[in-house]
Motif scaffolding. Structure first.
Motif, PDB file in Angstrom:
ATOM      1  N   SER A  76     -59.486  56.476  15.553  1.00 27.49           N
ATOM      2  CA  SER A  76     -60.838  57.016  15.368  1.00 27.49           C
ATOM      3  C   SER A  76     -60.849  58.524  15.592  1.00 27.49           C
ATOM      4  N   LEU A  77     -60.171  58.965  16.637  1.00 25.48           N
ATOM      5  CA  LEU A  77     -60.056  60.398  16.920  1.00 25.48           C
ATOM      6  C   LEU A  77     -59.359  61.107  15.766  1.00 25.48           C
ATOM      7  N   LEU A  78     -58.278  60.532  15.288  1.00 31.12           N
ATOM      8  CA  LEU A  78     -57.511  61.114  14.190  1.00 31.12           C
ATOM      9  C   LEU A  78     -58.350  61.223  12.925  1.00 31.12           C
ATOM     10  N   LEU A  79     -59.086  60.180  12.619  1.00 29.32           N
ATOM     11  CA  LEU A  79     -59.921  60.182  11.424  1.00 29.32           C
ATOM     12  C   LEU A  79     -60.993  61.272  11.510  1.00 29.32           C
ATOM     13  N   GLY A  80     -61.668  61.342  12.649  1.00 30.63           N
ATOM     14  CA  GLY A  80     -62.668  62.384  12.827  1.00 30.63           C
ATOM     15  C   GLY A  80     -62.071  63.776  12.751  1.00 30.63           C
ATOM     16  N   ASN A  81     -60.917  63.954  13.382  1.00 31.21           N
ATOM     17  CA  ASN A  81     -60.220  65.235  13.364  1.00 31.21           C
ATOM     18  C   ASN A  81     -59.802  65.608  11.944  1.00 31.21           C
ATOM     19  N   CYS A 109     -58.752  75.150  15.022  1.00 28.98           N
ATOM     20  CA  CYS A 109     -60.131  74.882  15.467  1.00 28.98           C
ATOM     21  C   CYS A 109     -60.280  73.489  16.071  1.00 28.98           C
ATOM     22  N   THR A 110     -59.460  72.551  15.671  1.00 22.94           N
ATOM     23  CA  THR A 110     -59.646  71.167  16.133  1.00 22.94           C
ATOM     24  C   THR A 110     -58.686  70.740  17.247  1.00 22.94           C
ATOM     25  N   VAL A 111     -57.672  71.538  17.571  1.00 20.91           N
ATOM     26  CA  VAL A 111     -56.663  71.083  18.538  1.00 20.91           C
ATOM     27  C   VAL A 111     -57.223  70.943  19.960  1.00 20.91           C
ATOM     28  N   LEU A 117     -60.502  64.978  23.997  1.00 25.00           N
ATOM     29  CA  LEU A 117     -60.882  63.604  23.658  1.00 25.00           C
ATOM     30  C   LEU A 117     -59.732  62.629  23.897  1.00 25.00           C
ATOM     31  N   ALA A 118     -58.503  63.033  23.569  1.00 33.49           N
ATOM     32  CA  ALA A 118     -57.353  62.150  23.804  1.00 33.49           C
ATOM     33  C   ALA A 118     -57.169  61.888  25.293  1.00 33.49           C
ATOM     34  N   GLN A 119     -57.294  62.923  26.086  1.00 32.28           N
ATOM     35  CA  GLN A 119     -57.116  62.787  27.533  1.00 32.28           C
ATOM     36  C   GLN A 119     -58.205  61.916  28.158  1.00 32.28           C
ATOM     37  N   ARG A 120     -59.431  62.125  27.755  1.00 30.47           N
ATOM     38  CA  ARG A 120     -60.554  61.438  28.394  1.00 30.47           C
ATOM     39  C   ARG A 120     -60.827  60.040  27.859  1.00 30.47           C
TER      40      ARG A 120
END
Length: 127
Positions: A76-81, A109-111, A117-120
């Motif tokens: 989901s994070l990857l898709l949004g990114n 801009c997205t890193v 988000l990955a950490q949390r």
């Protein structure tokens, strides 16, 4: 301090996969810029998930259900990114910014957003 450095290292390796596949798709004419960017991010994301899961956040030794849950959240994070980066890239190209600088800027801009988000939410040991 170890996590951010490892995250950035993994992202650099993933970025080589991302930009390499992006250029291969665009230069071969196989995909338009927007879709080449999304596909490149998906390929890089598969690599990055395992890199960050094992090395950066050390989220190993968990149940199959936990791994699936992390994978789903990371996807989901990857898709949004991928779509956010592609939208920024498309906007920059519309402003006549050259392709390579536009892609690099869009990805930078997205890193930071993706790390937080990955950490949390993805590799949080409490989940």
């Amino acid at each position: 301090m170890r996590s951010p450095i490892l995250y950035l290292s993994g992202q650099v390796l993933a970025y080589l996969i991302d930009i390499g596949s992006f250029y291969a798709f665009v230069l071969s004419g196989a995909l338009e810029v927007f879709f080449a960017n999304v596909v490149g991010k998906i390929l890089a994301g598969i690599f990055a998930f395992f890199f960050h899961r094992v090395l950066t956040f050390q989220a190993i030794g968990q149940t199959a259900r936990s791994i699936f849950s992390q994978g789903s959240r990371y996807a989901s994070l990857l898709l949004g990114n991928a779509f956010l980066s592609s939208a920024v890239l498309s906007s920059l190209l519309w402003m006549s910014i050259p392709l390579l600088p536009a892609k690099i800027f869009a990805d930078i801009c997205t890193v930071v957003i993706s790390y937080v988000l990955a950490q949390r939410y993805v590799f949080n040991r409490g989940r």
